[in-house]
Design a protein around this motif. Structure first.
Motif, PDB file in Angstrom:
ATOM      1  N   ILE A  90       0.863  -1.173   0.000  1.00 28.68           N
ATOM      2  CA  ILE A  90       0.000   0.000   0.000  1.00 28.68           C
ATOM      3  C   ILE A  90       0.900   1.225   0.000  1.00 28.68           C
ATOM      4  O   ILE A  90       1.750   1.367   0.886  1.00 28.68           O
ATOM      5  CB  ILE A  90      -0.917   0.015   1.240  1.00 28.68           C
ATOM      6  CG1 ILE A  90      -1.889  -1.177   1.205  1.00 28.68           C
ATOM      7  CG2 ILE A  90      -1.678   1.327   1.330  1.00 28.68           C
ATOM      8  CD1 ILE A  90      -2.663  -1.373   2.481  1.00 28.68           C
ATOM      9  N   PRO A  91       0.792   2.123  -0.991  1.00 34.07           N
ATOM     10  CA  PRO A  91       1.675   3.298  -1.028  1.00 34.07           C
ATOM     11  C   PRO A  91       1.502   4.172   0.213  1.00 34.07           C
ATOM     12  O   PRO A  91       0.385   4.382   0.689  1.00 34.07           O
ATOM     13  CB  PRO A  91       1.211   4.045  -2.283  1.00 34.07           C
ATOM     14  CG  PRO A  91       0.444   3.055  -3.082  1.00 34.07           C
ATOM     15  CD  PRO A  91      -0.158   2.101  -2.107  1.00 34.07           C
ATOM     16  N   ARG A  92       2.621   4.640   0.743  1.00 30.27           N
ATOM     17  CA  ARG A  92       2.610   5.501   1.921  1.00 30.27           C
ATOM     18  C   ARG A  92       2.839   6.961   1.536  1.00 30.27           C
ATOM     19  O   ARG A  92       3.339   7.271   0.452  1.00 30.27           O
ATOM     20  CB  ARG A  92       3.710   5.073   2.894  1.00 30.27           C
ATOM     21  CG  ARG A  92       3.315   4.100   3.984  1.00 30.27           C
ATOM     22  CD  ARG A  92       2.830   2.787   3.484  1.00 30.27           C
ATOM     23  NE  ARG A  92       2.667   1.818   4.588  1.00 30.27           N
ATOM     24  CZ  ARG A  92       2.428   0.544   4.404  1.00 30.27           C
ATOM     25  NH1 ARG A  92       2.316   0.043   3.180  1.00 30.27           N
ATOM     26  NH2 ARG A  92       2.274  -0.263   5.446  1.00 30.27           N
ATOM     27  N   ASN A  93       2.525   7.848   2.492  1.00 26.63           N
ATOM     28  CA  ASN A  93       2.748   9.278   2.275  1.00 26.63           C
ATOM     29  C   ASN A  93       4.222   9.582   2.042  1.00 26.63           C
ATOM     30  O   ASN A  93       4.564  10.480   1.263  1.00 26.63           O
ATOM     31  CB  ASN A  93       2.257  10.083   3.487  1.00 26.63           C
ATOM     32  CG  ASN A  93       0.755  10.020   3.660  1.00 26.63           C
ATOM     33  OD1 ASN A  93       0.031   9.752   2.707  1.00 26.63           O
ATOM     34  ND2 ASN A  93       0.285  10.265   4.866  1.00 26.63           N
ATOM     35  N   GLU A  94       5.109   8.836   2.716  1.00 27.08           N
ATOM     36  CA  GLU A  94       6.540   9.075   2.558  1.00 27.08           C
ATOM     37  C   GLU A  94       6.982   8.836   1.114  1.00 27.08           C
ATOM     38  O   GLU A  94       7.872   9.518   0.606  1.00 27.08           O
ATOM     39  CB  GLU A  94       7.342   8.171   3.503  1.00 27.08           C
ATOM     40  CG  GLU A  94       7.169   8.491   4.976  1.00 27.08           C
ATOM     41  CD  GLU A  94       5.969   7.793   5.602  1.00 27.08           C
ATOM     42  OE1 GLU A  94       5.827   7.852   6.839  1.00 27.08           O
ATOM     43  OE2 GLU A  94       5.158   7.180   4.858  1.00 27.08           O
TER      44      GLU A  94
END
Length: 277
Positions: A90-94
């Protein structure tokens, strides 16, 4: 069952398991399930919906299944990318910050037609986003997982990203090519490091864990980086803050003539590594 939005919200709040979900997760799931806008939560409380599908999803979320795997898509840089449990992270904000950092550096460098490679592309979110930001660029995404590449292809088709997808291990499959930009969010969690049960149970371990204190993939990339990076090319990596000293040693071993900088994320943690040839 047919129910008003207000009743659905109240019923869902009664079963909210704060170990796994928050009220903003409830709101997001309602938005996605019933195609609601933020203002609908104010003006549509008396509107009626069939709630069976929503509560099936809500039950799964309350048991710890990540919301974006339940929905099959996750937001990243203004788009919703297909993600699959056990196959793509799941892509993260970082990682959005990593892409923003890359975009700013590419603009600063003024490459006429940048050649970009994303190592460990997963869902393709980094490669596809950069391809959309720089339509004149040549972008490829590499992954060792053929299943992840199938997901990346779905996203590439969905967003018309024009990304070339390659099945391979780090840079080995492209050592005959040259790039202006190398970018990667590689697996960097040490095998003995604590990771939440939700992550362990649902996200792909191959994209999370690396041997040699989390350095395995960085070392593989560093060993071949000079062969593929053009003069004045850049390489950008997402990292774990505790890896700074060990990564510095690897840079001095494999890339002693490169300039480099560790960059903090929006929360003040050292999260990114920037290398310049």
């Amino acid at each position: 069952m047919i129910n008003t939005l207000g009743n659905i919200i109240n019923k869902a709040k009664q079963t909210l398991n704060k170990d796994y979900v928050l009220e903003e997760d409830l709101r997001y799931l309602l938005q996605e399930t019933f195609s609601l806008s933020p203002s609908d939560f104010i003006i549509s409380l008396d509107k009626k919906f069939e709630d069976e599908d929503f509560f099936l999803k809500w039950e799964r979320a309350n048991k710890g299944e990540p919301l974006y795997y339940i929905l099959g898509k996750a937001p990243f840089f203004g788009r919703k990318f297909i993600v699959e449990e056990g196959i793509t992270l799941i892509p993260r904000n970082e990682t959005e910050e990593l892409v923003l950092l890359a975009r700013n550096w590419i603009l600063r460098k003024r490459y006429p037609n940048p050649a970009i490679v994303d190592i460990g592309t997963g869902s393709g979110c980094i490669a596809i986003t950069l391809a959309k930001e720089f339509p004149y660029a040549s972008v490829c995404g590499i992954d060792i997982s053929s299943q992840a590449l199938e997901v990346a292809k779905k996203n590439n088709d969905l967003f018309k990203g024009n990304v070339t997808l390659i099945h391979g291990d780090c840079l080995k499959e492209v050592k005959d090519k040259k790039f202006d930009v190398v970018i990667s969010n590689p697996p960097y969690i040490s095998n003995d490091e604590f990771v939440s049960k939700t992550v362990i149970d649902y996200e792909p371990h191959i994209a999370l864990f690396a041997s040699n204190h989390g350095l395995e993939i960085y070392e593989k990339i560093f060993m071949d980086l000079d062969d593929v990076l053009n003069r004045d090319g850049i390489a950008l990596f997402e990292i774990s803050p505790p890896l700074v000293a060990r990564l510095t040693s690897l840079i001095e071993k494999y890339l002693p003539l490169y300039t480099y900088e560790f960059v903090k994320d929006i929360n003040g943690f050292t999260r990114f590594l920037f290398l310049n040839k």
